[in-house]
Structure formats: structure tokens, C-alpha cells
Motif scaffolding. Structure first.
Motif, PDB file in Angstrom:
ATOM      1  N   SER A 118       6.707   6.586  14.305  1.00 37.12           N
ATOM      2  CA  SER A 118       7.570   6.062  13.238  1.00 37.12           C
ATOM      3  C   SER A 118       6.752   5.224  12.254  1.00 37.12           C
ATOM      4  O   SER A 118       5.646   4.770  12.577  1.00 37.12           O
ATOM      5  CB  SER A 118       8.666   5.171  13.830  1.00 37.12           C
ATOM      6  OG  SER A 118       8.070   3.993  14.364  1.00 37.12           O
ATOM      7  N   GLY A 119       7.341   4.998  11.087  1.00 32.62           N
ATOM      8  CA  GLY A 119       6.724   4.108  10.106  1.00 32.62           C
ATOM      9  C   GLY A 119       6.647   2.685  10.631  1.00 32.62           C
ATOM     10  O   GLY A 119       5.689   1.952  10.356  1.00 32.62           O
ATOM     11  N   SER A 120       7.668   2.275  11.375  1.00 37.51           N
ATOM     12  CA  SER A 120       7.678   0.914  11.934  1.00 37.51           C
ATOM     13  C   SER A 120       6.439   0.686  12.791  1.00 37.51           C
ATOM     14  O   SER A 120       5.731  -0.318  12.651  1.00 37.51           O
ATOM     15  CB  SER A 120       8.910   0.707  12.824  1.00 37.51           C
ATOM     16  OG  SER A 120      10.091   0.894  12.109  1.00 37.51           O
ATOM     17  N   ASN A 149       3.256   0.370  10.899  1.00 40.47           N
ATOM     18  CA  ASN A 149       3.073  -0.982  10.356  1.00 40.47           C
ATOM     19  C   ASN A 149       2.671  -1.973  11.451  1.00 40.47           C
ATOM     20  O   ASN A 149       1.878  -2.885  11.214  1.00 40.47           O
ATOM     21  CB  ASN A 149       4.352  -1.442   9.645  1.00 40.47           C
ATOM     22  CG  ASN A 149       4.414  -0.925   8.215  1.00 40.47           C
ATOM     23  OD1 ASN A 149       3.423  -0.980   7.484  1.00 40.47           O
ATOM     24  ND2 ASN A 149       5.561  -0.419   7.806  1.00 40.47           N
ATOM     25  N   PHE A 171      10.696  -4.204   3.157  1.00 35.56           N
ATOM     26  CA  PHE A 171      11.194  -3.686   4.436  1.00 35.56           C
ATOM     27  C   PHE A 171      10.099  -2.830   5.037  1.00 35.56           C
ATOM     28  O   PHE A 171       9.581  -1.925   4.382  1.00 35.56           O
ATOM     29  CB  PHE A 171      12.471  -2.849   4.252  1.00 35.56           C
ATOM     30  CG  PHE A 171      12.970  -2.278   5.548  1.00 35.56           C
ATOM     31  CD1 PHE A 171      13.660  -3.083   6.448  1.00 35.56           C
ATOM     32  CD2 PHE A 171      12.717  -0.958   5.898  1.00 35.56           C
ATOM     33  CE1 PHE A 171      14.099  -2.571   7.670  1.00 35.56           C
ATOM     34  CE2 PHE A 171      13.151  -0.438   7.112  1.00 35.56           C
ATOM     35  CZ  PHE A 171      13.842  -1.257   7.998  1.00 35.56           C
ATOM     36  N   HIS A 172       9.753  -3.115   6.290  1.00 40.43           N
ATOM     37  CA  HIS A 172       8.625  -2.406   6.898  1.00 40.43           C
ATOM     38  C   HIS A 172       8.982  -1.795   8.244  1.00 40.43           C
ATOM     39  O   HIS A 172       8.095  -1.313   8.937  1.00 40.43           O
ATOM     40  CB  HIS A 172       7.427  -3.336   7.020  1.00 40.43           C
ATOM     41  CG  HIS A 172       7.007  -3.907   5.695  1.00 40.43           C
ATOM     42  ND1 HIS A 172       6.374  -3.142   4.741  1.00 40.43           N
ATOM     43  CD2 HIS A 172       7.190  -5.141   5.143  1.00 40.43           C
ATOM     44  CE1 HIS A 172       6.165  -3.890   3.664  1.00 40.43           C
ATOM     45  NE2 HIS A 172       6.649  -5.094   3.873  1.00 40.43           N
ATOM     46  N   GLY A 173      10.243  -1.851   8.629  1.00 41.60           N
ATOM     47  CA  GLY A 173      10.643  -1.209   9.868  1.00 41.60           C
ATOM     48  C   GLY A 173      11.472  -2.100  10.748  1.00 41.60           C
ATOM     49  O   GLY A 173      11.937  -3.168  10.328  1.00 41.60           O
ATOM     50  N   GLU A 198       4.969  -3.066  -0.120  1.00 42.63           N
ATOM     51  CA  GLU A 198       5.294  -1.758  -0.683  1.00 42.63           C
ATOM     52  C   GLU A 198       4.918  -1.820  -2.164  1.00 42.63           C
ATOM     53  O   GLU A 198       5.235  -2.821  -2.824  1.00 42.63           O
ATOM     54  CB  GLU A 198       6.798  -1.496  -0.600  1.00 42.63           C
ATOM     55  CG  GLU A 198       7.375  -1.423   0.791  1.00 42.63           C
ATOM     56  CD  GLU A 198       8.903  -1.531   0.736  1.00 42.63           C
ATOM     57  OE1 GLU A 198       9.549  -0.511   0.477  1.00 42.63           O
ATOM     58  OE2 GLU A 198       9.445  -2.630   0.937  1.00 42.63           O
ATOM     59  N   ASP A 218       2.245  -0.296   2.138  1.00 42.25           N
ATOM     60  CA  ASP A 218       3.253   0.469   2.880  1.00 42.25           C
ATOM     61  C   ASP A 218       3.834   1.513   1.926  1.00 42.25           C
ATOM     62  O   ASP A 218       4.635   1.195   1.048  1.00 42.25           O
ATOM     63  CB  ASP A 218       4.347  -0.482   3.395  1.00 42.25           C
ATOM     64  CG  ASP A 218       5.436   0.268   4.160  1.00 42.25           C
ATOM     65  OD1 ASP A 218       5.525   1.511   4.030  1.00 42.25           O
ATOM     66  OD2 ASP A 218       6.226  -0.394   4.869  1.00 42.25           O
ATOM     67  N   VAL A 273       5.552   4.213   2.852  1.00 41.99           N
ATOM     68  CA  VAL A 273       6.517   5.049   3.582  1.00 41.99           C
ATOM     69  C   VAL A 273       7.544   5.662   2.620  1.00 41.99           C
ATOM     70  O   VAL A 273       7.937   6.813   2.771  1.00 41.99           O
ATOM     71  CB  VAL A 273       7.184   4.241   4.716  1.00 41.99           C
ATOM     72  CG1 VAL A 273       8.382   4.970   5.290  1.00 41.99           C
ATOM     73  CG2 VAL A 273       6.175   3.950   5.829  1.00 41.99           C
ATOM     74  N   GLN A 274       7.976   4.881   1.615  1.00 45.87           N
ATOM     75  CA  GLN A 274       8.960   5.440   0.670  1.00 45.87           C
ATOM     76  C   GLN A 274       8.339   5.881  -0.650  1.00 45.87           C
ATOM     77  O   GLN A 274       8.926   6.669  -1.371  1.00 45.87           O
ATOM     78  CB  GLN A 274      10.056   4.403   0.381  1.00 45.87           C
ATOM     79  CG  GLN A 274      10.974   4.178   1.540  1.00 45.87           C
ATOM     80  CD  GLN A 274      12.457   4.108   1.132  1.00 45.87           C
ATOM     81  OE1 GLN A 274      12.877   4.628   0.125  1.00 45.87           O
ATOM     82  NE2 GLN A 274      13.240   3.443   1.964  1.00 45.87           N
ATOM     83  N   LYS A 293       8.144   9.012   7.206  1.00 42.39           N
ATOM     84  CA  LYS A 293       9.318   9.719   6.652  1.00 42.39           C
ATOM     85  C   LYS A 293       9.049  11.200   6.366  1.00 42.39           C
ATOM     86  O   LYS A 293       9.115  12.024   7.262  1.00 42.39           O
ATOM     87  CB  LYS A 293       9.814   8.975   5.421  1.00 42.39           C
ATOM     88  CG  LYS A 293      10.445   7.617   5.806  1.00 42.39           C
ATOM     89  CD  LYS A 293      11.649   7.294   4.989  1.00 42.39           C
ATOM     90  CE  LYS A 293      12.169   5.881   5.200  1.00 42.39           C
ATOM     91  NZ  LYS A 293      13.330   5.856   6.073  1.00 42.39           N
TER      92      LYS A 293
HETATM   93  C1  PLP Z   1       8.974   1.045   3.231  1.00 43.21           C
HETATM   94  C2  PLP Z   1       9.295   1.347   4.660  1.00 43.21           C
HETATM   95  N1  PLP Z   1       8.396   1.052   5.613  1.00 43.21           N
HETATM   96  C3  PLP Z   1       8.619   1.327   6.904  1.00 43.21           C
HETATM   97  C4  PLP Z   1       9.802   1.906   7.315  1.00 43.21           C
HETATM   98  C5  PLP Z   1      10.047   2.182   8.761  1.00 43.21           C
HETATM   99  O1  PLP Z   1       9.957   3.530   9.025  1.00 43.21           O
HETATM  100  P1  PLP Z   1      10.704   4.154  10.320  1.00 43.21           P
HETATM  101  O2  PLP Z   1      12.171   4.120  10.049  1.00 43.21           O
HETATM  102  O3  PLP Z   1      10.131   5.537  10.428  1.00 43.21           O
HETATM  103  O4  PLP Z   1      10.330   3.305  11.478  1.00 43.21           O
HETATM  104  C6  PLP Z   1      10.769   2.221   6.373  1.00 43.21           C
HETATM  105  C7  PLP Z   1      12.049   2.840   6.780  1.00 43.21           C
HETATM  106  O5  PLP Z   1      12.992   2.949   6.058  1.00 43.21           O
HETATM  107  C8  PLP Z   1      10.515   1.934   5.002  1.00 43.21           C
HETATM  108  O6  PLP Z   1      11.411   2.205   4.058  1.00 43.21           O
END
Ligand code: PLP
Length: 421
Positions: free
Chosen positions: A125-127, A130, A153-155, A206, A239, A241-242, A268
């Protein structure tokens, strides 16, 4: 209203009622009630391309894309083929040993990240990506403190859930107030203040904080972030992820802002929404622990071989010249349509844009929420920004076409008419 009253007044099929009851009973009672109370009893059944269908049949254009998970569309045929191909011979693999699928994907990802980014850690996962970024920064610098954006937001895992906006971490008594400092976006004085003690391992941000509705960095913000990090011996983690994977008009949003991160996090859409993968890409220095400690981070499912095989194909599609061209054309086309709507509907007060990433602001503290609901009724699914409900996240896919944009602009106009007070 009680759950029974909510479900009875929703005007939905018996099948949907049963699905909602199961979810309410066993999974997330509050979440199910909240959507019902908001007038959005959405249960996604069929999904294809950039469209989703509710179990009761309603068709919606998908402008949420689950944060970019469906960047290339739902169930992209080439990615389904890659998944089927992988299923012929592979499974998740054994994370203790080297693997062809992981090696091929990691090389491709490293080659497609900027500057000296080199070592790849694969997570489920992204969480978790991070989390590993934070741990790597701590190991590389010998420091504990992390600075992040108060609207980042990082998870939702341990470290990632407590860094950035930390309401949920505090709710679970799982925040780290001594180790994590949060500062506002675009505030370089606050960053200087936070870093000047020389005890901060990393600044995590981000490039456009998604959950705040994609505010853009001021000119020169990230180059100065880079300089401050260099001055104080702090690592910079982007970050993405988005914001990554072509959504910004470049492969990574941070490339648009002229700063080179020491670590980059993605997830993602990396495996096309068909398999969960998070990735951390680091410079050799930031990831030096990988040379000393083969088991410093392990995860049974991180770097699943099926997922890596799909992700390699997804990277090929994302980086293809035809995709870059589509992003350039679609984003410009959508922007001109949005500008025209803004001229005619003053309720739409702000258009934030980078590539296909849009944040739309409305003249009302809860305007983003009103528009979420109004668009849902018009047949388009887009979600308000959780940390700033004036804004709507309006996430266009990479591979849409003009007709799709026109249809969305029409729905937006209908929704604007209905939502304008
Ligand atoms: C910018 C950002 N980082 C990290 C995450 C966490 O990713 P995950 O839901 O795959 O754990 C998200 C999830 O929405 C996110 O938007």
C-alpha cells in the motif's frame, strides 16, 4: 434517522438493501449511514473504462478514480491481459527471494523516476511505502523528527497515519507529537523554523495536497524546499501517490516544480487498480540500509509477482507517447470548458489545475460537498476534498476523449444550476 429509516427512505432495490445491511452489520456502520444520510447510496457493481454502474443500474462517469487508482481506466484490457498472463504461472511469490517480475518492474520504475532515484522498496500500500520512507530517512540521517504538511494525507498505517493531518491518529491515541511537526503548505518561513534545529530527518509533502483540494505550490516553493533541506541536512520525500503516474502532465508532479526529491512514493494506479502495490524509490544514499540489512523491511504481499507483472505493463502504457499526447489534449480541452462554465456560473469560484488533476472551488464552505451530491444525481461521481469542503476533486483519467469531456461538462453545468443557491 436510524439505519432502518435511512434504508427505507432511500428508494433502493432489495438487492442493494441487502448489500448495505451486510456492510452496515459487519464492516463500517458509520460509513454506510453517512452515505445514506448524504443521499448517496452508491454501491458500485459493473465498472469499465472511465465509467461505473451502481447495482441498481445508474451509470456514472468516474471523476474520483479512487485517487488515481483508475488513472488508465477500470479494467484496462491490456492490464487484464497482463494479469491473466501472470496467473498462468505466478502467484504472489516468496518475498525472501529474488524474483524476475520484481526485478524487471523495479528497473523500469527506477528508470522512470527523476534524478538519482534508484533503490525500490515494494509494499502492499501507499501507507506502508510512506512508513518505509520515514524509517529510511531516520536511518540515513540518524535523526527522528519528521516535518510534514498539516493538510497532507499519507495513509492510515502507524507512521503514515500520524504524519500530516493527524485527526485520526489522535482519535486512536496513535499520534507522535514529539516526533512529527506539521506546518502549512507554501509557508517557507515555517519550514525554515522547523528545520533549523538540524534535527529533522525528512520533510514529507505531496506536490499538490490532494485531500486539501489540490492547492498549487507558489512559484519557487519546491526549489526553496530543496535548498532548505540541503542546508539543514534533511531529506525531501515527495508523496506522489495521487499526483504521479502522468497525471500532472509529466510523469511526476514534482518534476513540474523544479525540485529533485531524495525519495518518491507511489501507489494507487501503479498496477491499474487490479492489484495492490505501493512503491518507494530512493537515492542510493537514502536507501543505503538496503546494502547492509536484507531483512530491514519485509512484507509477504509487498511486491507480489502478479502485481509487478501488471505494473510493468501499466508503466509502459503510462509512459507511451500517445498517452502523454492524450493528457496534454484532454487537460487543455477540459480546462477551456471549465473556464467557460466559470464565466457563466460565479458559484464556481476557483479552478486549480495541473495536467488532468483539477480542484474546483465553490462559493460556499460546503460547496464541494453540495457539488458531489448534485453531480451524483446528474450521473458523475466526483468527491469533495476531505480537508477543505469548499473544493471538489475533479480527477480526469489519462485516456479519456473529447466526447467524454463534453458529457462531463454538460453534467457539471446541470449540477451547477441545481447547486447554485
Ligand atoms: C497522497 C496519498 N498518500 C498515501 C496514501 C495511502 O495509500 P494507501 O491507501 O494505498 O495506503 C494515499 C491514499 O489515499 C494518498 O492519497
Amino acid at each position: 434517522m436510524s439505519f432502518d429509516e435511512l434504508i427505507e427512505s432511500a428508494g433502493i432495490s432489495d438487492r442493494k438493501q441487502e448489500i448495505l445491511r451486510l456492510n452496515h452489520e459487519y464492516l463500517a456502520p458509520n460509513r454506510v449511514e453517512s452515505w445514506l444520510a448524504a443521499g448517496i447510496p452508491l454501491v458500485i457493481a459493473k465498472r469499465e473504462g472511465y465509467r461505473i454502474w451502481d447495482v441498481d443500474g445508474a451509470e456514472l462517469q468516474d471523476f474520483h478514480l479512487n485517487g488515481g487508482t483508475y488513472n488508465l481506466g477500470h479494467r484496462h484490457p491490456d492490464l487484464l491481459a497482463a494479469m491473466r498472463e501472470a496467473l498462468e504461472t505466478l502467484d504472489v511469490g516468496n518475498h525472501h527471494f529474488p524474483s524476475e517480475a520484481r526485478g524487471v518492474f523495479a528497473e523500469k520504475l527506477a528508470r522512470n523516476t527523476p534524478g538519482d532515484l534508484h533503490y525500490v522498496v515494494l509494499t502492499p500500500s501507499g501507507s506502508e511505502a510512506n512508513d518505509v520512507a520515514i524509517k529510511s530517512a531516520r536511518h540515513a540521517t540518524g535523526r527522528r523528527k519528521i516535518v510534514a504538511l498539516d493538510q497532507g494525507f499519507h495513509g492510515a498505517s502507524g507512521l503514515s497515519g500520524a504524519v500530516g493531518e493527524d485527526t485520526n491518529a489522535r482519535y486512536f491515541n496513535s499520534d507522535f507529537p514529539d516526533d512529527f511537526t506539521m506546518i502549512p503548505f507554501n509557508d517557507l518561513d515555517a519550514l525554515d523554523d522547523a528545520l533549523k534545529g538540524g534535527d529533522v530527518a525528512a520533510f514529507l509533502a505531496e506536490p499538490l495536497p490532494a485531500t486539501a483540494g489540490f492547492p498549487l505550490p507558489d512559484d519557487g516553493y519546491f526549489p526553496t524546499v530543496r535548498k532548505l533541506c540541503d542546508d539543514y541536512g534533511t531529506l525531501f520525500i515527495a508523496d506522489e501517490v495521487q499526483t504521479g503516474l502522468g497525471r500532472s502532465g509529466s510523469m511526476w508532479a514534482i518534476e513540474r516544480f523544479g525540485a529533485q526529491p531524495d525519495m518518491l512514493v507511489t501507489g494507487k494506479g501503479i498496477a491499474g487498480g487490479l492489484y495492490p502495490i505501493g512503491c518507494l524509490v530512493m537515492t542510493r544514499e537514502a536507501g543505503s540500509w538496503l546494502k547492509d540489512n536484507g531483512w530491514g523491511y519485509v512484507s509477504t504481499f509487498g511486491g507480489s509477482e502478479i502485481g509487478c507483472h501488471i505494473a510493468s505493463r501499466a508503466l509502459d502504457i503510462t509512459t507511451a507517447p500517445a498517452t502523454t499526447k492524450a493528457v496534454r489534449e484532454n487537460s487543455a480541452y477540459m480546462r477551456s470548458g471549465l473556464d467557460s462554465l466559470q464565466d457563466r456560473y460565479p458559484y464556481l469560484t476557483d479552478i486549480r489545475q495541473l495536467g488532468v488533476i483539477f480542484g474546483l472551488g465553490f462559493d460556499d464552505a460546503l460547496g464541494g460537498m453540495r457539488m458531489t451530491r448534485s453531480l451524483y444525481k446528474s450521473g458523475l461521481w466526483a468527491m469533495f476534498a476531505g480537508f477543505d469542503r469548499r473544493y471538489l476533486q475533479f480527477k480526469l483519467g489519462l485516456l479519456v476523449d473529447k466526447a467524454y469531456c463534453d458529457e462531463a461538462l454538460e453534467k457539471l453545468e446541470t449540477a451547477l444550476k441545481a447547486a447554485t443557491p
